[in-house]
Design an enzyme around this catalytic site. Sequence first.
Site, PDB file in Angstrom:
ATOM      1  N   VAL A 213       6.485  -1.514 -17.659  1.00  0.00           N
ATOM      2  CA  VAL A 213       7.275  -0.647 -18.542  1.00  0.00           C
ATOM      3  C   VAL A 213       6.424   0.564 -18.900  1.00  0.00           C
ATOM      4  CG1 VAL A 213       8.518  -0.478 -20.740  1.00  0.00           C
ATOM      5  CG2 VAL A 213       8.466  -2.658 -19.517  1.00  0.00           C
TER       6      VAL A 213
ATOM      7  N   ASP B  13      17.070   0.073 -13.386  1.00  0.00           N
ATOM      8  CA  ASP B  13      15.633   0.075 -13.675  1.00  0.00           C
ATOM      9  C   ASP B  13      15.408  -0.078 -15.191  1.00  0.00           C
ATOM     10  OD1 ASP B  13      12.733   0.889 -12.928  1.00  0.00           O
ATOM     11  OD2 ASP B  13      13.288   2.371 -14.436  1.00  0.00           O
TER      12      ASP B  13
ATOM     13  N   LYS C  85      13.595  -3.121 -17.650  1.00  0.00           N
ATOM     14  CA  LYS C  85      12.588  -2.826 -18.678  1.00  0.00           C
ATOM     15  C   LYS C  85      13.038  -3.303 -20.058  1.00  0.00           C
ATOM     16  CE  LYS C  85      10.801   1.056 -16.005  1.00  0.00           C
ATOM     17  NZ  LYS C  85      10.970   2.481 -15.689  1.00  0.00           N
TER      18      LYS C  85
ATOM     19  N   PHE D 273       0.853  -1.194   0.000  1.00  0.00           N
ATOM     20  CA  PHE D 273       0.000   0.000   0.000  1.00  0.00           C
ATOM     21  C   PHE D 273       0.891   1.247   0.000  1.00  0.00           C
ATOM     22  CE2 PHE D 273      -3.532   2.702   1.804  1.00  0.00           C
ATOM     23  CZ  PHE D 273      -4.397   2.509   0.727  1.00  0.00           C
TER      24      PHE D 273
ATOM     25  N   LYS E 170       8.402  -4.712 -11.724  1.00  0.00           N
ATOM     26  CA  LYS E 170       9.273  -5.213 -12.799  1.00  0.00           C
ATOM     27  C   LYS E 170       9.956  -6.526 -12.437  1.00  0.00           C
ATOM     28  CE  LYS E 170      11.096  -1.176 -12.375  1.00  0.00           C
ATOM     29  NZ  LYS E 170      10.137  -0.188 -11.936  1.00  0.00           N
TER      30      LYS E 170
ATOM     31  N   GLU F  47       1.111  -4.563 -17.722  1.00  0.00           N
ATOM     32  CA  GLU F  47       1.374  -3.438 -18.621  1.00  0.00           C
ATOM     33  C   GLU F  47       2.231  -2.369 -17.947  1.00  0.00           C
ATOM     34  OE1 GLU F  47       0.346  -2.933 -22.046  1.00  0.00           O
ATOM     35  OE2 GLU F  47       1.946  -1.508 -21.651  1.00  0.00           O
TER      36      GLU F  47
ATOM     37  N   GLU G 242      12.409   5.272  -7.756  1.00  0.00           N
ATOM     38  CA  GLU G 242      12.259   4.040  -6.979  1.00  0.00           C
ATOM     39  C   GLU G 242      12.556   4.346  -5.512  1.00  0.00           C
ATOM     40  OE1 GLU G 242      11.504   0.825  -8.672  1.00  0.00           O
ATOM     41  OE2 GLU G 242      10.942   2.505  -9.920  1.00  0.00           O
TER      42      GLU G 242
ATOM     43  N   GLY H 183       4.976   7.892 -12.055  1.00  0.00           N
ATOM     44  CA  GLY H 183       3.935   8.680 -11.382  1.00  0.00           C
ATOM     45  C   GLY H 183       2.901   7.756 -10.775  1.00  0.00           C
TER      46      GLY H 183
HETATM   47  N1  HSE Z   1      11.398   4.895 -11.074  1.00  0.00           N
HETATM   48  C1  HSE Z   1      10.827   4.629 -12.349  1.00  0.00           C
HETATM   49  C2  HSE Z   1      11.106   5.790 -13.283  1.00  0.00           C
HETATM   50  C3  HSE Z   1       9.355   4.417 -12.190  1.00  0.00           C
HETATM   51  O1  HSE Z   1      11.626   6.820 -12.809  1.00  0.00           O
HETATM   52  O2  HSE Z   1      10.843   5.685 -14.466  1.00  0.00           O
HETATM   53  C4  HSE Z   1       8.773   3.495 -13.163  1.00  0.00           C
HETATM   54  O3  HSE Z   1       9.427   2.269 -13.267  1.00  0.00           O
END
Ligand code: HSE
Length: 354
Positions: free
Chosen positions: A155, A223, A227, A11, A128, A152, A212, A325
Amino acid sequence: MDQYNIALIGFGGVNRALAQLVAERNDRWQTELGFRLNIVAVTDLNLGSVVSQNGIDARMLVETQWEKGGFARLSGGSADADNEKVIKQAPADIVAEATFTNPNDGEPAVSHCRWALEAGKHVVTTNKGPVALAATELNALARRRNARFEYEGAVMSGTPVLRTAKTMLAGSGLSGFEGILNGTSNFVLGRMEAGLGFSQAVGEAQALGYAEADPTADVEGYDVRLKVVILANELLGASLKPADVACQGISSLTVADIENAAKDGQRWKLIGSAVRQQDGRITASVAPRRLSVDHQLAGVNGAVNAVSFTTDMLGAVTVTGPGAGRIETAYALLSDIIAIHRAGPARPTKEAAE
Ligand code: HSE
């Protein structure tokens, strides 16, 4: 009209935003989409867990200032998250998994998804870790259980890059992609162009909910690497693991590097890419690149992401949209639930054969 019982696992920002959308938009969804969502369980490592057969007031969930273990105050609540028990036993049709991303083994999120699918519950996730590291296993498990595993938002948050490529570019001869896949690092590069220091720019990205929990993953490219693995495996049929993808982030870029690029009519961007080689192998990388300002990705600013697909039939096709976001990512969960609803009649069934 259908009503889907959902369990929110984690949460933090994303599932809290989904609860906010439930509080504000259920009536509209009923009219526009043909279903409502009913939150029957929530777990959180910090707050505890709560399960209610009849549903939990979404507005109360988002408007309460929770203290540590605070769910214990609720009827059906406990100060312990007890994810396994809640996922297996809560009367949920759909489990929304939005705990933290562990880039090493995907846990505990992989187990969360596995427990839910084994119980015949659909899983929607923005995480991810399970997608990059365990999608093959979890998709097979979902098929065996007549459930769906949808991701979805793993990414480009709510921007439908996976569904767009899988459905709208089917048969187009997709052979690779290059993209700006991390909102935080793109935002930071833009703020550094505007004269901010690196740390201050990262702080702003954290405050805006882009980064993150540990922003190292954003600025060091980890990150993006996850992706790239997801896109390459999903769309190019690769079997990449993160270690197969060479990875460099933006933390070593200085204001002087950025100014020098600007003098040459170029901008630094963190680019994740993969390409099918002539021998069929898929190679992939993450690295900062100086792009000419007329490159199709050079004008992508702020937390916006973009991925440009290379196709035989259409040449380059670029999808642009938010990549981070809270609400944007919660929308990805809704889009997964819409996909499950529209795919009917694959309702979860505990009796499905192995
Ligand atoms: N921390 C990631 C970004 C959020 O800044 O794109 C989505 O994975």
